[in-house]
Design a protein around this motif. Structure first.
Motif, PDB file in Angstrom:
ATOM      1  N   GLY A 109       2.109   1.300   4.862  1.00 35.92           N
ATOM      2  CA  GLY A 109       1.157   2.291   5.357  1.00 35.92           C
ATOM      3  C   GLY A 109       0.125   2.730   4.338  1.00 35.92           C
ATOM      4  O   GLY A 109      -0.395   3.849   4.422  1.00 35.92           O
ATOM      5  N   ALA A 110      -0.196   1.877   3.379  1.00 36.27           N
ATOM      6  CA  ALA A 110      -1.187   2.251   2.367  1.00 36.27           C
ATOM      7  C   ALA A 110      -2.564   2.404   3.001  1.00 36.27           C
ATOM      8  O   ALA A 110      -2.893   1.699   3.968  1.00 36.27           O
ATOM      9  CB  ALA A 110      -1.234   1.189   1.267  1.00 36.27           C
ATOM     10  N   PRO A 111      -3.379   3.325   2.515  1.00 36.13           N
ATOM     11  CA  PRO A 111      -4.750   3.458   3.019  1.00 36.13           C
ATOM     12  C   PRO A 111      -5.504   2.140   2.850  1.00 36.13           C
ATOM     13  O   PRO A 111      -5.213   1.341   1.954  1.00 36.13           O
ATOM     14  CB  PRO A 111      -5.345   4.560   2.158  1.00 36.13           C
ATOM     15  CG  PRO A 111      -4.167   5.308   1.607  1.00 36.13           C
ATOM     16  CD  PRO A 111      -3.083   4.304   1.459  1.00 36.13           C
ATOM     17  N   SER A 112      -6.482   1.920   3.697  1.00 38.06           N
ATOM     18  CA  SER A 112      -7.216   0.658   3.668  1.00 38.06           C
ATOM     19  C   SER A 112      -7.952   0.447   2.353  1.00 38.06           C
ATOM     20  O   SER A 112      -8.195  -0.682   1.930  1.00 38.06           O
ATOM     21  CB  SER A 112      -8.210   0.606   4.838  1.00 38.06           C
ATOM     22  OG  SER A 112      -9.101   1.715   4.780  1.00 38.06           O
ATOM     23  N   TRP A 113      -8.300   1.548   1.700  1.00 37.83           N
ATOM     24  CA  TRP A 113      -9.054   1.420   0.451  1.00 37.83           C
ATOM     25  C   TRP A 113      -8.143   1.201  -0.768  1.00 37.83           C
ATOM     26  O   TRP A 113      -8.620   0.897  -1.846  1.00 37.83           O
ATOM     27  CB  TRP A 113      -9.896   2.677   0.209  1.00 37.83           C
ATOM     28  CG  TRP A 113      -9.154   3.965   0.430  1.00 37.83           C
ATOM     29  CD1 TRP A 113      -9.158   4.733   1.554  1.00 37.83           C
ATOM     30  CD2 TRP A 113      -8.277   4.617  -0.498  1.00 37.83           C
ATOM     31  NE1 TRP A 113      -8.351   5.824   1.396  1.00 37.83           N
ATOM     32  CE2 TRP A 113      -7.799   5.790   0.141  1.00 37.83           C
ATOM     33  CE3 TRP A 113      -7.853   4.349  -1.802  1.00 37.83           C
ATOM     34  CZ2 TRP A 113      -6.925   6.676  -0.485  1.00 37.83           C
ATOM     35  CZ3 TRP A 113      -6.993   5.230  -2.423  1.00 37.83           C
ATOM     36  CH2 TRP A 113      -6.538   6.377  -1.757  1.00 37.83           C
ATOM     37  N   GLU A 114      -6.808   1.356  -0.553  1.00 40.28           N
ATOM     38  CA  GLU A 114      -5.905   1.229  -1.689  1.00 40.28           C
ATOM     39  C   GLU A 114      -5.722  -0.246  -2.048  1.00 40.28           C
ATOM     40  O   GLU A 114      -5.303  -1.064  -1.232  1.00 40.28           O
ATOM     41  CB  GLU A 114      -4.539   1.848  -1.345  1.00 40.28           C
ATOM     42  CG  GLU A 114      -3.531   1.772  -2.483  1.00 40.28           C
ATOM     43  CD  GLU A 114      -3.984   2.522  -3.717  1.00 40.28           C
ATOM     44  OE1 GLU A 114      -4.374   1.844  -4.698  1.00 40.28           O
ATOM     45  OE2 GLU A 114      -3.968   3.764  -3.684  1.00 40.28           O
ATOM     46  N   CYS A 165       9.752   9.677 -10.453  1.00 39.24           N
ATOM     47  CA  CYS A 165       9.040   8.779  -9.545  1.00 39.24           C
ATOM     48  C   CYS A 165      10.001   7.976  -8.694  1.00 39.24           C
ATOM     49  O   CYS A 165       9.823   7.851  -7.478  1.00 39.24           O
ATOM     50  CB  CYS A 165       8.120   7.873 -10.346  1.00 39.24           C
ATOM     51  SG  CYS A 165       7.266   6.648  -9.301  1.00 39.24           S
ATOM     52  N   MET A 166      11.048   7.422  -9.298  1.00 42.45           N
ATOM     53  CA  MET A 166      11.965   6.564  -8.563  1.00 42.45           C
ATOM     54  C   MET A 166      12.759   7.354  -7.512  1.00 42.45           C
ATOM     55  O   MET A 166      13.172   6.828  -6.494  1.00 42.45           O
ATOM     56  CB  MET A 166      12.921   5.855  -9.526  1.00 42.45           C
ATOM     57  CG  MET A 166      12.254   4.795 -10.366  1.00 42.45           C
ATOM     58  SD  MET A 166      11.589   3.444  -9.348  1.00 42.45           S
ATOM     59  CE  MET A 166      13.078   2.785  -8.622  1.00 42.45           C
ATOM     60  N   TYR A 179       2.730   1.481  -2.988  1.00 44.22           N
ATOM     61  CA  TYR A 179       1.438   1.945  -3.511  1.00 44.22           C
ATOM     62  C   TYR A 179       1.622   3.353  -4.084  1.00 44.22           C
ATOM     63  O   TYR A 179       2.524   4.087  -3.683  1.00 44.22           O
ATOM     64  CB  TYR A 179       0.369   1.945  -2.423  1.00 44.22           C
ATOM     65  CG  TYR A 179       0.593   2.978  -1.355  1.00 44.22           C
ATOM     66  CD1 TYR A 179      -0.054   4.219  -1.398  1.00 44.22           C
ATOM     67  CD2 TYR A 179       1.457   2.743  -0.290  1.00 44.22           C
ATOM     68  CE1 TYR A 179       0.160   5.172  -0.426  1.00 44.22           C
ATOM     69  CE2 TYR A 179       1.673   3.692   0.689  1.00 44.22           C
ATOM     70  CZ  TYR A 179       1.020   4.913   0.621  1.00 44.22           C
ATOM     71  OH  TYR A 179       1.231   5.864   1.576  1.00 44.22           O
ATOM     72  N   PRO A 180       0.770   3.760  -5.015  1.00 47.32           N
ATOM     73  CA  PRO A 180       0.898   5.085  -5.626  1.00 47.32           C
ATOM     74  C   PRO A 180       0.459   6.184  -4.666  1.00 47.32           C
ATOM     75  O   PRO A 180      -0.645   6.147  -4.125  1.00 47.32           O
ATOM     76  CB  PRO A 180      -0.022   4.995  -6.850  1.00 47.32           C
ATOM     77  CG  PRO A 180      -1.004   3.936  -6.502  1.00 47.32           C
ATOM     78  CD  PRO A 180      -0.286   2.949  -5.655  1.00 47.32           C
ATOM     79  N   ALA A 181       1.355   7.140  -4.453  1.00 47.74           N
ATOM     80  CA  ALA A 181       1.027   8.328  -3.667  1.00 47.74           C
ATOM     81  C   ALA A 181       0.821   9.462  -4.650  1.00 47.74           C
ATOM     82  O   ALA A 181       1.780  10.081  -5.126  1.00 47.74           O
ATOM     83  CB  ALA A 181       2.158   8.636  -2.687  1.00 47.74           C
ATOM     84  N   TRP A 182      -0.447   9.718  -4.961  1.00 45.34           N
ATOM     85  CA  TRP A 182      -0.754  10.607  -6.080  1.00 45.34           C
ATOM     86  C   TRP A 182      -0.301  12.039  -5.815  1.00 45.34           C
ATOM     87  O   TRP A 182       0.181  12.727  -6.709  1.00 45.34           O
ATOM     88  CB  TRP A 182      -2.253  10.559  -6.374  1.00 45.34           C
ATOM     89  CG  TRP A 182      -2.730   9.165  -6.661  1.00 45.34           C
ATOM     90  CD1 TRP A 182      -3.435   8.360  -5.843  1.00 45.34           C
ATOM     91  CD2 TRP A 182      -2.503   8.432  -7.844  1.00 45.34           C
ATOM     92  NE1 TRP A 182      -3.673   7.142  -6.434  1.00 45.34           N
ATOM     93  CE2 TRP A 182      -3.110   7.165  -7.678  1.00 45.34           C
ATOM     94  CE3 TRP A 182      -1.838   8.705  -9.058  1.00 45.34           C
ATOM     95  CZ2 TRP A 182      -3.077   6.184  -8.652  1.00 45.34           C
ATOM     96  CZ3 TRP A 182      -1.817   7.722 -10.035  1.00 45.34           C
ATOM     97  CH2 TRP A 182      -2.433   6.469  -9.819  1.00 45.34           C
ATOM     98  N   GLY A 183      -0.410  12.483  -4.590  1.00 42.31           N
ATOM     99  CA  GLY A 183      -0.009  13.853  -4.308  1.00 42.31           C
ATOM    100  C   GLY A 183       1.479  14.061  -4.499  1.00 42.31           C
ATOM    101  O   GLY A 183       1.920  15.125  -4.946  1.00 42.31           O
ATOM    102  N   ALA A 184       2.274  13.043  -4.167  1.00 40.27           N
ATOM    103  CA  ALA A 184       3.728  13.148  -4.317  1.00 40.27           C
ATOM    104  C   ALA A 184       4.188  12.746  -5.702  1.00 40.27           C
ATOM    105  O   ALA A 184       5.371  12.865  -6.022  1.00 40.27           O
ATOM    106  CB  ALA A 184       4.415  12.271  -3.276  1.00 40.27           C
TER     107      ALA A 184
END
Length: 274
Positions: free
Chosen positions: A242-247, A268-269, A230-235
């Motif tokens: 471990g993605a947030p439930s809303w993702e 990114c990679m 999943y996209p971790a925008w801060g990083a």
């Protein structure tokens, strides 16, 4: 054939009447009554049944009685039919502990499953290089005394006085100074204890108990890697699991996640989880 005379009391001298003969023969031909005897010799009897034992326990043959009341194992059934308990299997004798010292058994190979190994001195001597090998599977070492030359730092364990635990040519652990080591579980068919002292300070020495034959629980198989990127925008990268439930944006590969959301970010990679 049951003799009629056997049915008569020995003190009776008058002739047995026809009615008494008929009663005697009927009793002799009646079916047997076998009842279980649980205490002591566990078997079935056809002697006079105790009044406290209910009729529901009685069987017509010894085989039926043994099968119903002692047939939970072939050995018990056979013992019942023979008239007593099966001979108990002899208990496995406890292994005799051995007492070994590197001083008296230096260089020896000893087959044992329980025992102790000590240095064998009140205060060990300088210039010692001694060893004892124990043949025993999956042994556990528990130190009861450990006082060697007081030292500091990792290099001290191979420079001054030390005890090594080896399996074959592989050094499993090297121990030194005065702190009692934690127990050590080995997964091998033998181990060697090596004791070395230098010219400098001597101390009280060591003592270790060993017991062999332990069952080793295999390490659990690690779970397969989670393929939920999943996209971790801060990083500014993608992370796995471990993605947030809303993702809702979940991908099977990191490449796909980076391509969709961080195509502009060449790092990114390289960022985020592997």
């Amino acid at each position: 054939t049951v003799s009629v005379l056997n049915c008569l009391p020995t003190s009776q001298t008058m002739k047995c009447g026809l009615a008494l003969v008929a009663l005697c023969l009927a009793s002799a031909n009646a079916s047997e009554e076998w009842w279980p005897k649980w205490g002591g010799v566990q078997s079935c009897k056809n002697t006079r049944k105790p009044w406290s034992l209910g009729q529901k326990f009685v069987r017509g043959t010894k085989a039926e009685c043994c099968d119903d009341h002692f047939g939970f194992s072939a050995a018990k059934f056979d013992a019942c039919m023979a008239g007593g308990d099966a001979t108990a299997a002899p208990a496995t004798p406890e292994p005799t502990p051995v007492a070994l010292t590197t001083r008296e058994h230096d260089g020896e190979v000893v087959e044992a499953s329980v025992g102790t190994i000590e240095d064998g001195y009140d205060r060990y001597e300088p210039f010692l290089d001694q060893s004892v090998t124990v043949v025993g599977k999956n042994c556990r070492l528990s130190w009861t005394e450990f006082r060697l030359q007081l030292t500091w730092g990792a290099m001290a364990c191979t420079t001054f006085d030390y005890v090594q635990v080896k399996v074959g040519s592989e050094v499993v652990d090297t121990l030194c100074s005065v702190t009692k080591p934690a127990p050590l579980q080995l997964e091998s068919s033998n181990f060697t204890l090596v004791f070395h002292s230098d010219v400098h300070v001597q101390n009280a020495g060591f003592a270790v108990d060993f017991t062999c034959g332990h069952e080793i629980t295999p390490e659990p198989t690690p779970a397969p890697p989670v393929n939920e990127w999943y996209p971790a925008w801060g990083a500014r990268s993608c992370r796995n699991g471990g993605a947030p439930s809303w993702e809702k944006k979940i991908y099977v590969t990191k490449e796909e996640c980076c391509e969709r959301h961080f195509k502009w970010n060449k790092g990114c990679m390289a960022g985020g989880d592997a």
